[in-house]
Design a protein around this motif. Structure first.
Motif, PDB file in Angstrom:
ATOM      1  N   VAL A  89      -9.618  -3.211  -1.805  1.00 41.14           N
ATOM      2  CA  VAL A  89      -9.893  -3.457  -0.386  1.00 41.14           C
ATOM      3  C   VAL A  89      -8.967  -4.550   0.146  1.00 41.14           C
ATOM      4  CG1 VAL A  89     -11.606  -4.350   1.231  1.00 41.14           C
ATOM      5  CG2 VAL A  89     -12.281  -2.697  -0.511  1.00 41.14           C
ATOM      6  N   LEU A  90      -8.864  -5.638  -0.597  1.00 46.47           N
ATOM      7  CA  LEU A  90      -8.021  -6.743  -0.150  1.00 46.47           C
ATOM      8  C   LEU A  90      -6.557  -6.312  -0.097  1.00 46.47           C
ATOM      9  CD1 LEU A  90      -8.473  -9.690   0.670  1.00 46.47           C
ATOM     10  CD2 LEU A  90      -7.766 -10.353  -1.625  1.00 46.47           C
ATOM     11  N   GLY A  91      -6.134  -5.573  -1.123  1.00 49.16           N
ATOM     12  CA  GLY A  91      -4.754  -5.076  -1.131  1.00 49.16           C
ATOM     13  C   GLY A  91      -4.499  -4.193   0.078  1.00 49.16           C
ATOM     14  N   SER A  92      -5.496  -3.378   0.461  1.00 51.25           N
ATOM     15  CA  SER A  92      -5.345  -2.503   1.627  1.00 51.25           C
ATOM     16  C   SER A  92      -5.139  -3.319   2.898  1.00 51.25           C
ATOM     17  CB  SER A  92      -6.575  -1.623   1.797  1.00 51.25           C
ATOM     18  OG  SER A  92      -6.768  -0.846   0.647  1.00 51.25           O
ATOM     19  N   ILE A  93      -5.972  -4.355   3.057  1.00 51.59           N
ATOM     20  CA  ILE A  93      -5.842  -5.194   4.251  1.00 51.59           C
ATOM     21  C   ILE A  93      -4.474  -5.886   4.261  1.00 51.59           C
ATOM     22  CG2 ILE A  93      -6.606  -7.450   5.095  1.00 51.59           C
ATOM     23  CD1 ILE A  93      -8.028  -5.238   6.419  1.00 51.59           C
ATOM     24  N   TYR A  94      -4.102  -6.451   3.111  1.00 53.32           N
ATOM     25  CA  TYR A  94      -2.782  -7.092   3.034  1.00 53.32           C
ATOM     26  C   TYR A  94      -1.682  -6.108   3.414  1.00 53.32           C
ATOM     27  CZ  TYR A  94      -4.735 -11.101   0.445  1.00 53.32           C
ATOM     28  OH  TYR A  94      -5.430 -12.209   0.060  1.00 53.32           O
ATOM     29  N   ALA A  95      -1.822  -4.864   2.914  1.00 50.97           N
ATOM     30  CA  ALA A  95      -0.798  -3.862   3.201  1.00 50.97           C
ATOM     31  C   ALA A  95      -0.721  -3.604   4.695  1.00 50.97           C
ATOM     32  CB  ALA A  95      -1.107  -2.569   2.450  1.00 50.97           C
ATOM     33  N   MET A  96      -1.889  -3.461   5.323  1.00 47.84           N
ATOM     34  CA  MET A  96      -1.891  -3.137   6.743  1.00 47.84           C
ATOM     35  C   MET A  96      -1.306  -4.279   7.572  1.00 47.84           C
ATOM     36  SD  MET A  96      -4.926  -1.493   8.986  1.00 47.84           S
ATOM     37  CE  MET A  96      -6.073  -1.131   7.689  1.00 47.84           C
ATOM     38  N   VAL A  97      -1.620  -5.501   7.175  1.00 47.32           N
ATOM     39  CA  VAL A  97      -1.073  -6.647   7.906  1.00 47.32           C
ATOM     40  C   VAL A  97       0.432  -6.747   7.647  1.00 47.32           C
ATOM     41  CG1 VAL A  97      -1.214  -9.134   8.280  1.00 47.32           C
ATOM     42  CG2 VAL A  97      -3.255  -7.868   7.705  1.00 47.32           C
ATOM     43  N   ALA A  98       0.840  -6.552   6.393  1.00 48.15           N
ATOM     44  CA  ALA A  98       2.222  -6.843   6.025  1.00 48.15           C
ATOM     45  C   ALA A  98       3.212  -5.782   6.481  1.00 48.15           C
ATOM     46  CB  ALA A  98       2.319  -7.043   4.511  1.00 48.15           C
ATOM     47  N   VAL A  99       2.783  -4.500   6.543  1.00 52.89           N
ATOM     48  CA  VAL A  99       3.772  -3.488   6.952  1.00 52.89           C
ATOM     49  C   VAL A  99       4.300  -3.785   8.355  1.00 52.89           C
ATOM     50  CG1 VAL A  99       3.086  -1.574   5.480  1.00 52.89           C
ATOM     51  CG2 VAL A  99       1.980  -1.866   7.700  1.00 52.89           C
ATOM     52  N   GLY A 100       3.438  -4.297   9.226  1.00 54.76           N
ATOM     53  CA  GLY A 100       3.879  -4.632  10.576  1.00 54.76           C
ATOM     54  C   GLY A 100       4.948  -5.707  10.559  1.00 54.76           C
ATOM     55  N   LEU A 101       4.714  -6.704   9.719  1.00 56.21           N
ATOM     56  CA  LEU A 101       5.670  -7.808   9.609  1.00 56.21           C
ATOM     57  C   LEU A 101       7.001  -7.304   9.064  1.00 56.21           C
ATOM     58  CD1 LEU A 101       5.524 -10.852  10.113  1.00 56.21           C
ATOM     59  CD2 LEU A 101       4.951 -11.153   7.713  1.00 56.21           C
ATOM     60  N   ALA A 102       6.917  -6.460   8.040  1.00 58.78           N
ATOM     61  CA  ALA A 102       8.135  -5.927   7.427  1.00 58.78           C
ATOM     62  C   ALA A 102       8.898  -5.049   8.408  1.00 58.78           C
ATOM     63  CB  ALA A 102       7.786  -5.140   6.164  1.00 58.78           C
ATOM     64  N   LEU A 103       8.165  -4.227   9.150  1.00 55.59           N
ATOM     65  CA  LEU A 103       8.801  -3.339  10.121  1.00 55.59           C
ATOM     66  C   LEU A 103       9.536  -4.160  11.173  1.00 55.59           C
ATOM     67  CD1 LEU A 103       9.062  -0.391  11.163  1.00 55.59           C
ATOM     68  CD2 LEU A 103       7.107  -0.884  12.624  1.00 55.59           C
ATOM     69  N   ALA A 104       8.849  -5.170  11.721  1.00 57.60           N
ATOM     70  CA  ALA A 104       9.459  -6.008  12.756  1.00 57.60           C
ATOM     71  C   ALA A 104      10.686  -6.721  12.207  1.00 57.60           C
ATOM     72  CB  ALA A 104       8.439  -7.027  13.273  1.00 57.60           C
ATOM     73  N   PHE A 105      10.579  -7.205  10.973  1.00 55.12           N
ATOM     74  CA  PHE A 105      11.731  -7.904  10.401  1.00 55.12           C
ATOM     75  C   PHE A 105      12.894  -6.940  10.198  1.00 55.12           C
ATOM     76  CE2 PHE A 105      14.479  -9.817   7.316  1.00 55.12           C
ATOM     77  CZ  PHE A 105      14.555 -11.117   7.772  1.00 55.12           C
ATOM     78  N   GLY A 106      12.576  -5.749   9.738  1.00 60.94           N
ATOM     79  CA  GLY A 106      13.635  -4.785   9.486  1.00 60.94           C
ATOM     80  C   GLY A 106      14.399  -4.438  10.755  1.00 60.94           C
ATOM     81  N   VAL A 107      13.673  -4.189  11.832  1.00 60.83           N
ATOM     82  CA  VAL A 107      14.323  -3.731  13.051  1.00 60.83           C
ATOM     83  C   VAL A 107      14.979  -4.891  13.800  1.00 60.83           C
ATOM     84  CG1 VAL A 107      13.941  -2.628  15.282  1.00 60.83           C
ATOM     85  CG2 VAL A 107      12.766  -1.784  13.262  1.00 60.83           C
ATOM     86  N   MET A 108      14.303  -6.033  13.872  1.00 64.28           N
ATOM     87  CA  MET A 108      14.811  -7.136  14.710  1.00 64.28           C
ATOM     88  C   MET A 108      15.591  -8.170  13.932  1.00 64.28           C
ATOM     89  SD  MET A 108      11.699  -8.113  17.236  1.00 64.28           S
ATOM     90  CE  MET A 108      10.675  -8.755  15.919  1.00 64.28           C
TER      91      MET A 108
END
Lengths: 329, 255, 289
Positions: free
Chosen positions: C15-34
């Motif tokens: 469960v915790l890993g899932s939440i971390y994943a959901m929070v972190a993919v957004g950060l990674a996506l933003a970093f990748g594009v910007m």
């Protein structure tokens, strides 16, 4: 490589400012004087942080290094009864040691990774304080750090540090000394080597400057002064805990140097001074204060990325532009 | 034992072989040119011998000491210093300050000296020597200008000045005339000869411009597809069938 | 550790890993594009939790509606960040990072002034009861996070691989200049990246609102963890972020259970430091930051 013609121009205001600080206890309340003492400690911290940024390596753990100095002083003074003239240098040396350990992995990274990794390692240290009750006192920290002592009651050289004026002057001496030493280092060959690393690290390697060694060195030198600042803080406030060295405090330190600028030696001084003033003026709006500082940070980053230190040259070139003259360097 | 000697040097990037077992010997006082068509592996070769890359196999020896694998700063300390193809300099310092910074190896760089400035004699010596180098290379008029305001030609000369400031025995130049007009090229060629003739500094240069190499170098090594194709005097090289073949189609032979 | 405890801890880690994943993919996506990092990603998470607090606890809308609403609302805040903070500082990752630190301060104060500072806002648990799995009881409220993550991250994956706009995002992440030459608008893509980044943080916060105390400062820990996850995974790598999220989820949960949460955080940070030293590009990344 300072220009001799500008240095005489600089020393007069410096003497005036030091004079004003010597005069301050005559006019301000004891409470204000303690705030001024904290301000002087912050000056050391900001100026040492500025040194750190000359290689382009912004860190997020400078506040933690200050904490290392504070904890070392607190534990030495309280648990081992070490007098200040041994505790302060020892605390500084311990901080340099911790800086060295942190610098070894950090120097493998650059730029943003360096920034983030320094944060992570800093948090690691803060959690060490939280976790280990001996000797760090866990979440409650180290309390009842004895005031520093010079002589005993009755000695002719006795100075009573329960009187905040005396500690204020004690701090003032350290601040002036630290600023002087940091100024000399900034203008020295070593200081220029650091600035050169920021400009072109490959070129530095080619002319025989060992970039890694110098990046580790600057981290340790900056750590030394952060340690001194922490040591003074421990004596001033008497109790410290891990919450004193949280990320929020680090963000305030960054606000000081962003607002003042880091390119010149004077930028951080302007930054700490103006932001401390704003901080005190905003005391009635206590709960809104972080919002105010957040706004200030954003406005400076977006509209004045060089900080206040670039204001004067900007105004100058604006007026020169009005009369149609080009600025001559 | 040669002054500077490369033995069986190879450099691979993953599966790509950029340099394949190159041998090269440079005698003291020589000006040696390394040429080759585009993609021949010149830049890789240069970066390996100057310590910016570690060789996959083989060694580089300087004055009988193995220097391959050492940090570039360490190699500079031993007396072999490189310049850059780009205009590498410290833009916000003056020309004189740039050269003084490059006197790092000959200065008292202790923190104590930084704070107390007690070693004024060494610094005075550095200042005098820096001015001498600047004058020697004809940059005296630019001495107090910021490095970023120099012309490209002058910036490249400043790069050489900074290399000389380390008091090298071997000067390694990475395409010293790249991006220059013909009069700037002539100046640079004259300076390199002068450096060797007056100060006896050995020069190893990598260059694209054939005319410059022919008029400047005592001996030339030709690379092609990462391997040594030919080596000899300029007149031998220009008449070498293999070299002509390698450059055929390339428009820049004796350009 | 007994078997039941192990199963319990394992499920909690998922469960915790899932939440971390959901929070972190957004950060990674933003970093990748910007190529910009959002210091206040945790505050976007906090905003999502407050959407649930307001719409579900105060207004009385169904929990699911509140969670779904968190996506567009927080996505808008993310877009605002992009427009006001990242665009003026583009190209300077430190400036953008610090500017968002300022924005985080602002959000904490605004939320605190509106709904109270330091008060623990309890959000009534909507999915009561728990599931029995191999003798361990895991509450539905936590368990529901796992399918939610699969849907969200799976949806993101589909969007990036199959939808034109998503392909544009990937093109920008790989080579912004080439993407612009192909007629992709960089500004539109950075805006879209921050929209998704905000939406994902918002939904994660919304799902966590009934489980953890809702305060203006609740986002800090999750923001910091998201950074550690993204660095371990490789700054711009979504796959890396998901992998690292579960590694960190397991590290945090198991060490918290056996020792304590302070030790868990320390080990997590140390793990990141080791990854940085051994492989500065992160587990699945190839860009050095």
């Amino acid at each position: 490589m300072s220009k001799s013609n500008s240095s005489s121009f600089i020393w007069l205001p410096v003497v005036i400012v030091i004079g004003l600080f010597c005069f301050a206890p005559q006019v301000v309340s004891a409470y204000r004087l303690e705030l001024l003492t904290i301000f002087l400690i912050n000056v050391i911290l900001a100026q040492s942080y500025r040194l750190m940024t000359t290689t382009g390596d912004w860190t997020l753990c400078h506040y933690i290094l200050m904490g290392v100095g504070a904890y070392a002083t607190g534990i030495l003074a309280k648990k081992f009864g070490v007098p200040f003239y041994a505790a302060m240098p020892l605390a500084a040396v311990i901080t340099v040691g911790v800086s060295l350990i942190l610098a070894l992995p950090l120097s493998r990274t650059i730029g943003f990774a360096f920034f983030i990794a320094s944060f992570a390692l800093g948090e690691f240290i803060r959690h060490v304080w939280l976790k280990f009750h001996t000797p760090f006192g866990g979440a409650r920290g180290v309390n009842g750090i004895p005031k520093l002592e010079i002589g005993q009651q009755g000695d002719w050289y006795f100075i009573d540090f329960w009187d905040s004026t005396n500690f204020y002057f004690f701090t003032l001496i350290f601040t002036v000394l630290a600023l002087l030493v940091l100024y000399r280092i900034d203008r020295s060959r070593v200081g220029n080597a650091w600035k050169s690393i920021y400009a072109d690290s490959e070129l530095c390697e080619s002319i025989g400057i060992n970039v890694t060694r110098y990046r580790v060195l600057i981290f340790c030198v900056a750590g030394f002064f952060a340690g001194i600042a922490g040591s003074l803080l421990a004596y001033q406030v008497g109790s410290i805990d891990p919450h004193n060295f949280e990320m929020v405090e680090m963000v305030y330190l960054i606000i000081w140097v962003v607002v003042g600028g880091v390119k010149t030696y004077w930028g951080p001084l302007i930054g700490v001074f103006s932001m401390s003033l704003v901080f005190e003026l905003a005391r009635p709006l206590q709960e809104w204060r972080p919002l105010l500082f957040g706004l200030i940070l954003i406005l400076f980053l977006v509209f004045m990325p060089g900080g206040l230190e670039t204001l004067l040259p900007r105004i100058k070139s604006f007026f020169l532009g009005l009369v149609g003259k080009k600025e001559v360097r | 034992m040669s002054f500077f000697s490369v033995k069986g040097l190879s450099k691979h990037f993953g599966g790509l072989v950029a340099n394949n077992s190159i041998d090269l010997d440079v005698e003291k006082g020589e000006i040696r040119g390394v040429i080759g068509p585009n993609g021949a592996g010149k830049t890789t070769f240069f970066n390996v011998v100057s310590g910016f890359y570690t060789p996959t196999s083989g060694t580089v020896e300087f004055k009988g000491k193995v220097i391959s694998g050492l940090h570039s700063s360490k190699i500079a300390k031993l007396g072999a210093v490189r310049t850059f193809q780009r205009a590498a300099l410290f833009p916000e310092f003056t020309v004189l300050e740039n050269v003084i910074i490059a006197r790092h190896l000959n200065a008292d760089t202790s923190l104590l000296n930084a704070i107390f400035r007690h070693n004024t004699k060494a610094e005075a010596g550095n200042l005098a020597r820096s001015k001498e180098i600047i004058e020697f290379l004809g940059l005296k008029d630019e001495q107090d200008n910021l490095a970023l305001n120099l012309s490209h030609g002058h910036q490249r000369v400043l790069g050489v000045a900074m290399a000389l400031a380390t008091e090298p025995e071997l000067l390694m130049l990475d395409e010293p005339v790249a991006g220059m007009n013909s009069s700037e090229k002539a100046v640079m060629v004259g300076l390199i000869k002068k450096i060797r003739d007056t100060w006896g500094i050995t020069v190893l240069l990598v260059e694209h411009d054939m005319k410059t190499v022919m008029s400047l170098c005592d001996k030339i090594t030709v690379l092609d597809f990462g391997e040594k194709l030919a080596e000899g005097l300029p007149e031998e090289i220009i008449n070498n069938d293999k070299v002509i073949e390698a450059y055929l189609g390339a428009d820049d032979i004796v350009a | 550790m007994g078997f039941e405890t192990f199963v319990q801890t394992f499920a909690n880690a998922l469960v915790l890993g899932s939440i971390y994943a959901m929070v972190a993919v957004g950060l990674a996506l933003a970093f990748g594009v910007m190529q910009m990092a959002n210091f206040s990603h945790g505050e976007l998470f906090m905003a999502g939790a407050y959407v649930v607090y307001v719409l579900y606890s105060l207004v009385g809308l169904p929990f699911l509606v509140a969670v779904v609403a968190a996506f567009p609302i927080v996505a808008l805040i993310g877009m605002l960040f992009e427009r006001v903070l990242f665009r003026p500082t583009r190209g300077n990752v430190l400036s953008g990072f610090m500017a968002t630190a300022g924005a985080g301060f602002i959000m904490q104060v605004l939320v605190g002034q509106q709904w109270g500072v330091g008060l623990m806002r309890s959000v009534v648990v909507p999915y009561k009861g728990s599931a029995e799995i191999l003798g361990a009881a895991i509450s539905w409220q936590r368990l529901v996070i796992i399918p939610a993550t699969i849907i969200m991250v799976g949806g993101l994956w589909f969007f990036l691989k199959k939808v034109k706009a998503g392909k544009g995002l990937r093109a920008c992440a790989q080579d912004p200049e080439a993407a612009v030459l192909q007629g992709i608008s960089l500004n539109k893509m950075t805006s879209l990246a921050m929209l998704l980044s905000g939406g994902f943080a918002g939904v994660s916060g919304a799902l966590m609102a009934p489980i953890i105390p809702v305060t203006p400062y609740m986002g800090h820990v999750y923001g910091v963890t998201a950074f550690i996850v993204v660095i371990v995974g490789g700054m711009a790598s979504i796959e890396g972020a998901v992998l690292a999220a579960f590694i960190l989820g397991f590290i945090h949960t198991f060490i918290s259970t056996v020792y304590d949460s302070v030790t868990a955080t320390m080990v997590g940070v140390l793990f990141m430091a080791i990854v940085l030293v051994v492989k500065p590009t992160g587990l699945l990344g190839n860009v050095k930051v």
